[in-house]
Design a protein around this motif. Structure first.
Motif, PDB file in Angstrom:
ATOM      1  N   ALA A 182       0.841  -1.213   0.000  1.00 45.81           N
ATOM      2  CA  ALA A 182       0.000   0.000   0.000  1.00 45.81           C
ATOM      3  C   ALA A 182       0.871   1.257   0.000  1.00 45.81           C
ATOM      4  N   VAL A 183       2.011   1.192   0.715  1.00 45.09           N
ATOM      5  CA  VAL A 183       2.939   2.332   0.705  1.00 45.09           C
ATOM      6  C   VAL A 183       3.588   2.462  -0.675  1.00 45.09           C
ATOM      7  N   ALA A 184       4.007   1.336  -1.231  1.00 48.53           N
ATOM      8  CA  ALA A 184       4.643   1.361  -2.557  1.00 48.53           C
ATOM      9  C   ALA A 184       3.700   1.914  -3.618  1.00 48.53           C
ATOM     10  N   ASP A 185       2.406   1.572  -3.515  1.00 45.31           N
ATOM     11  CA  ASP A 185       1.410   2.022  -4.498  1.00 45.31           C
ATOM     12  C   ASP A 185       0.944   3.456  -4.268  1.00 45.31           C
ATOM     13  N   GLY A 186       1.358   4.062  -3.173  1.00 45.42           N
ATOM     14  CA  GLY A 186       0.908   5.420  -2.877  1.00 45.42           C
ATOM     15  C   GLY A 186      -0.451   5.463  -2.199  1.00 45.42           C
TER      16      GLY A 186
ATOM     17  N   SER B 101      12.350   3.568  13.471  1.00 42.42           N
ATOM     18  CA  SER B 101      12.170   3.867  12.051  1.00 42.42           C
ATOM     19  C   SER B 101      13.147   3.087  11.201  1.00 42.42           C
ATOM     20  N   LEU B 102      12.648   2.536  10.097  1.00 44.53           N
ATOM     21  CA  LEU B 102      13.527   1.935   9.089  1.00 44.53           C
ATOM     22  C   LEU B 102      13.857   3.037   8.095  1.00 44.53           C
ATOM     23  N   LEU B 103      15.065   3.572   8.189  1.00 46.82           N
ATOM     24  CA  LEU B 103      15.450   4.682   7.311  1.00 46.82           C
ATOM     25  C   LEU B 103      16.167   4.166   6.072  1.00 46.82           C
ATOM     26  N   GLY B 104      16.013   4.904   4.962  1.00 45.89           N
ATOM     27  CA  GLY B 104      16.735   4.560   3.744  1.00 45.89           C
ATOM     28  C   GLY B 104      15.864   3.890   2.700  1.00 45.89           C
ATOM     29  N   LEU B 105      14.575   3.686   3.034  1.00 43.05           N
ATOM     30  CA  LEU B 105      13.648   3.089   2.071  1.00 43.05           C
ATOM     31  C   LEU B 105      12.878   4.193   1.332  1.00 43.05           C
ATOM     32  N   GLN B 106      12.307   3.821   0.181  1.00 35.97           N
ATOM     33  CA  GLN B 106      11.473   4.778  -0.554  1.00 35.97           C
ATOM     34  C   GLN B 106      10.059   4.747   0.026  1.00 35.97           C
ATOM     35  N   GLY B 107       9.949   5.019   1.296  1.00 34.20           N
ATOM     36  CA  GLY B 107       8.672   5.001   1.985  1.00 34.20           C
ATOM     37  C   GLY B 107       8.939   4.912   3.471  1.00 34.20           C
ATOM     38  N   ILE B 108       7.926   5.214   4.268  1.00 35.70           N
ATOM     39  CA  ILE B 108       8.099   5.256   5.719  1.00 35.70           C
ATOM     40  C   ILE B 108       7.644   3.930   6.338  1.00 35.70           C
ATOM     41  N   VAL B 109       8.519   3.322   7.111  1.00 37.84           N
ATOM     42  CA  VAL B 109       8.181   2.094   7.817  1.00 37.84           C
ATOM     43  C   VAL B 109       8.605   2.258   9.270  1.00 37.84           C
ATOM     44  N   VAL B 110       7.674   2.030  10.191  1.00 34.20           N
ATOM     45  CA  VAL B 110       7.979   2.146  11.610  1.00 34.20           C
ATOM     46  C   VAL B 110       7.683   0.814  12.281  1.00 34.20           C
ATOM     47  N   LYS B 111       8.650   0.350  13.073  1.00 33.38           N
ATOM     48  CA  LYS B 111       8.512  -0.911  13.768  1.00 33.38           C
ATOM     49  C   LYS B 111       8.216  -0.647  15.233  1.00 33.38           C
ATOM     50  N   SER B 112       7.099  -1.233  15.714  1.00 37.20           N
ATOM     51  CA  SER B 112       6.779  -1.143  17.136  1.00 37.20           C
ATOM     52  C   SER B 112       7.381  -2.336  17.859  1.00 37.20           C
ATOM     53  N   HIS B 113       7.717  -2.170  19.139  1.00 35.15           N
ATOM     54  CA  HIS B 113       8.073  -3.320  19.986  1.00 35.15           C
ATOM     55  C   HIS B 113       6.967  -4.356  19.887  1.00 35.15           C
ATOM     56  N   GLY B 114       7.319  -5.619  19.848  1.00 35.93           N
ATOM     57  CA  GLY B 114       6.308  -6.671  19.817  1.00 35.93           C
ATOM     58  C   GLY B 114       5.441  -6.660  21.077  1.00 35.93           C
ATOM     59  N   GLY B 115       6.036  -6.259  22.193  1.00 37.44           N
ATOM     60  CA  GLY B 115       5.309  -6.309  23.460  1.00 37.44           C
ATOM     61  C   GLY B 115       4.561  -5.027  23.793  1.00 37.44           C
ATOM     62  N   ALA B 116       4.466  -4.102  22.817  1.00 38.68           N
ATOM     63  CA  ALA B 116       3.834  -2.806  23.088  1.00 38.68           C
ATOM     64  C   ALA B 116       2.361  -2.968  23.455  1.00 38.68           C
ATOM     65  N   ASN B 117       1.906  -2.211  24.440  1.00 35.27           N
ATOM     66  CA  ASN B 117       0.471  -2.172  24.740  1.00 35.27           C
ATOM     67  C   ASN B 117      -0.174  -1.051  23.924  1.00 35.27           C
ATOM     68  N   ARG B 118      -1.469  -0.835  24.182  1.00 40.76           N
ATOM     69  CA  ARG B 118      -2.240   0.135  23.394  1.00 40.76           C
ATOM     70  C   ARG B 118      -1.575   1.510  23.342  1.00 40.76           C
ATOM     71  N   SER B 119      -1.181   2.052  24.504  1.00 40.05           N
ATOM     72  CA  SER B 119      -0.622   3.411  24.468  1.00 40.05           C
ATOM     73  C   SER B 119       0.768   3.424  23.852  1.00 40.05           C
TER      74      SER B 119
ATOM     75  N   LEU C 140       9.643  -1.791  -1.238  1.00 38.42           N
ATOM     76  CA  LEU C 140       9.768  -0.330  -1.383  1.00 38.42           C
ATOM     77  C   LEU C 140      11.063   0.093  -2.058  1.00 38.42           C
ATOM     78  N   GLN C 141      12.080  -0.735  -2.017  1.00 32.88           N
ATOM     79  CA  GLN C 141      13.418  -0.412  -2.530  1.00 32.88           C
ATOM     80  C   GLN C 141      14.084   0.661  -1.664  1.00 32.88           C
ATOM     81  N   THR C 142      15.429   0.653  -1.703  1.00 33.92           N
ATOM     82  CA  THR C 142      16.163   1.690  -0.975  1.00 33.92           C
ATOM     83  C   THR C 142      16.217   2.963  -1.819  1.00 33.92           C
ATOM     84  N   LEU C 143      16.500   4.078  -1.170  1.00 34.57           N
ATOM     85  CA  LEU C 143      16.655   5.357  -1.866  1.00 34.57           C
ATOM     86  C   LEU C 143      17.937   5.326  -2.700  1.00 34.57           C
ATOM     87  N   PRO C 144      17.993   6.069  -3.805  1.00 34.34           N
ATOM     88  CA  PRO C 144      19.227   6.108  -4.592  1.00 34.34           C
ATOM     89  C   PRO C 144      20.377   6.617  -3.715  1.00 34.34           C
ATOM     90  N   GLY C 145      21.502   5.943  -3.736  1.00 33.32           N
ATOM     91  CA  GLY C 145      22.659   6.354  -2.931  1.00 33.32           C
ATOM     92  C   GLY C 145      22.709   5.639  -1.583  1.00 33.32           C
TER      93      GLY C 145
END
Lengths: 336, 336
Positions: free
Chosen positions: B83-87, B279-297, B109-114
């Motif tokens: 969905a991110v790749a498709d816009g 944050s996963l930086l360097g991709l052609q799109g924004i990806v954020v990883k939450s802790h697996g054990g995260a609660n609602r807040s 998503l592929q990495t950014l050029p460079g």
């Protein structure tokens, strides 16, 4: 002569150690004119077990190690290591320049056969006591066989000093699965697993160091130094925030007063000073490095570490273990 | 669908986020039959900004990343990244399998050029707030130019998300002097110092991370992961020893009751959950990883991180910065 306080701390700590260890004898190596006045309270029995070896110079805390080796042959550090090399002392303890102690130690004492580089180890607190980490900064680029050498040396030292029959040896890595980590660590894991005399328990993650999963955690000196300092840094941050939080108002300051025994107990359990004394392993002699900031009682722990290692003949035992390993590998010295 | 709790946590956290961010719209990607019942309390206004994208499968927490990329084209993780790749989405947030998110993110998503490799960054507490560390485990063998790429990406992200004009960038090392460290770090230091648009403050030691010397600390993923986990490990040990010490007898348990607000305040300040969202930086799109054990807040913080990065167009800004750097080097793309 080294550390933040010099003879003011090291000499009284040495006298304390004589009282703790009835068979101990100590050579105080340094500027006689600074040491002599500090011996005025000694009993004659203590003085019988003390000797001062005068040194004209001192390696500065910021001196370049390689220069110190070439130019400081009259320094207290050089002469103390020379006493070990000559057999006049069983061990050398210093609170001085770590890099210089490493380079001078290697130059004067030489490494054990089969050991490429000496490594630094020290105890860190765990849930049930403490474990050792090795290397803590002497070697910044380690191959898998360096890590194997560290494991063998560390295992012998922990067995001797802590009286643990088969110390559990872990390898510091970023995951517990076999596919995790960099190439050196994955290869080292296979080498460690092959060594039957090692009780290798596999990969240990950063947080596993403190959960007591291993008695010895082996790692590259770069990683080990950063792991140790990072965790000390966060511990300091916690202590600072706790103090700030307890100092917020009068009620809380009163509370802090009541809670002081609890907090002091915690501090004592985590205090790096109580585990003071980092061993330089892999040399043909015992060298223990004290924190530069150690006070009298903390410097005593470094002396005790040296006494234990000397009583247990750690370098000789490491040497024997290495020979066994070499034999079991059909004498293929090259693999080290 | 991922993490320890799946939609039970992620869906309520998503609804909370809609309330915090009036212009936010959310695609919930996962098993429709599990998600739909959790939407029963939504108002019609909220439902207007929510859509469910059904996925037939889920990448398991222990699934091998490479296999997931090939075989899991119908998984919630794959479809969310698609969905991110498709816009159709500006960002993807997941509490699932980190390795799979990394590999799928890179594949889809592929990495950014460079940029050779994406890297993971997250905030850690400091004396005066927090700083970011990068990389935290995505890349176990980094060259000096990888470290430079991390510095550029991280600096852009911190500037955008934290609104700091010239974030101070430090390089994690075992000493502050130029001669210290391994070859990659010493070379990287020279590369970073050459980059005028970076506010490079030099080497930062392990304990310097938490003392707030830098807004961004750059390091190899192996070292970063171990530094972070070691410090978390020691923090857990302290908390455990504190509880044990406070629970020793009735008087101390009473004291603990009185001191509870102080201890909770401390815990809240240091709680990794409050800085959840790597944050996963360097991709052609924004990806954020939450802790697996995260609660609602806590999962909410990861969503907020994604919202900030999307509002600030972080990937595009990184791209612009990289192009500038390439131009200033006469277009010598090879140096990256």
């Amino acid at each position: 002569m080294g550390g933040d306080f010099g003879p003011r701390v090291t000499v009284p700590a040495a006298i304390d150690a004589l009282r703790r260890h009835p068979s101990l004898r100590i050579l105080l190596v340094g500027r006689q004119e600074q040491i002599d006045p500090l011996l005025s309270h000694c009993t004659s029995i203590e003085l019988d077990r003390l000797a001062v070896v005068h040194a004209d110079s001192v390696v500065a805390m910021d001196e370049k190690p390689a220069l110190a080796l070439r130019r400081r042959k009259d320094s207290s550090m050089y002469l103390a290591l020379q006493a070990v090399a000559d057999g006049r002392a069983h061990a050398c303890v210093s609170a001085g320049n770590t890099g210089a102690l490493m380079v001078l130690g290697r130059g004067i004492l030489q490494t054990l056969p089969g050991i490429d580089r000496p490594a630094i180890t020290s105890a860190v607190p765990t849930v049930n006591g403490h474990c050792y980490m090795l290397d803590l900064g002497a070697n910044v680029d380690c191959t898998a066989s360096h890590l194997l050498q560290f494991a063998i040396m560390g295992s012998v030292m922990v067995r001797a000093v802590e009286n643990i029959d088969r110390p559990r040896v872990g390898l510091l890595n970023i995951g517990a699965e076999e596919i995790k980590g960099n190439e050196q660590v994955r290869l080292a894991s296979r080498l460690l697993a092959e060594q039957k005399q090692l009780n290798y328990v596999g990969f240990v993650e950063g947080d596993g160091v403190f959960s007591g999963r291993a008695d010895l955690v082996v790692c590259d000196g770069f990683v080990g130094n950063i792991a140790l300092k990072s965790s000390e840094g966060l511990a300091r941050l916690i202590s600072r925030k706790l103090r700030r939080s307890f100092g917020l108002n009068l009620y809380r300051r009163l509370l802090a007063l009541l809670a002081r025994p609890v907090l002091q107990e915690l501090q004592a359990q985590l205090d790096p000073g109580r585990r003071n004394g980092a061993s330089l392993l892999g040399l043909q002699g015992i060298v223990v490095k004290s924190h530069g900031g150690a006070n009298r009682s903390c410097f005593g722990y470094a002396l005790d570490q040296a006494v234990s290692e000397a009583q247990m003949n750690v370098p000789e035992r490491i040497s024997e273990q290495l020979e066994l390993d070499l034999q079991s590998r059909d004498g293929s010295v090259k693999t080290f």
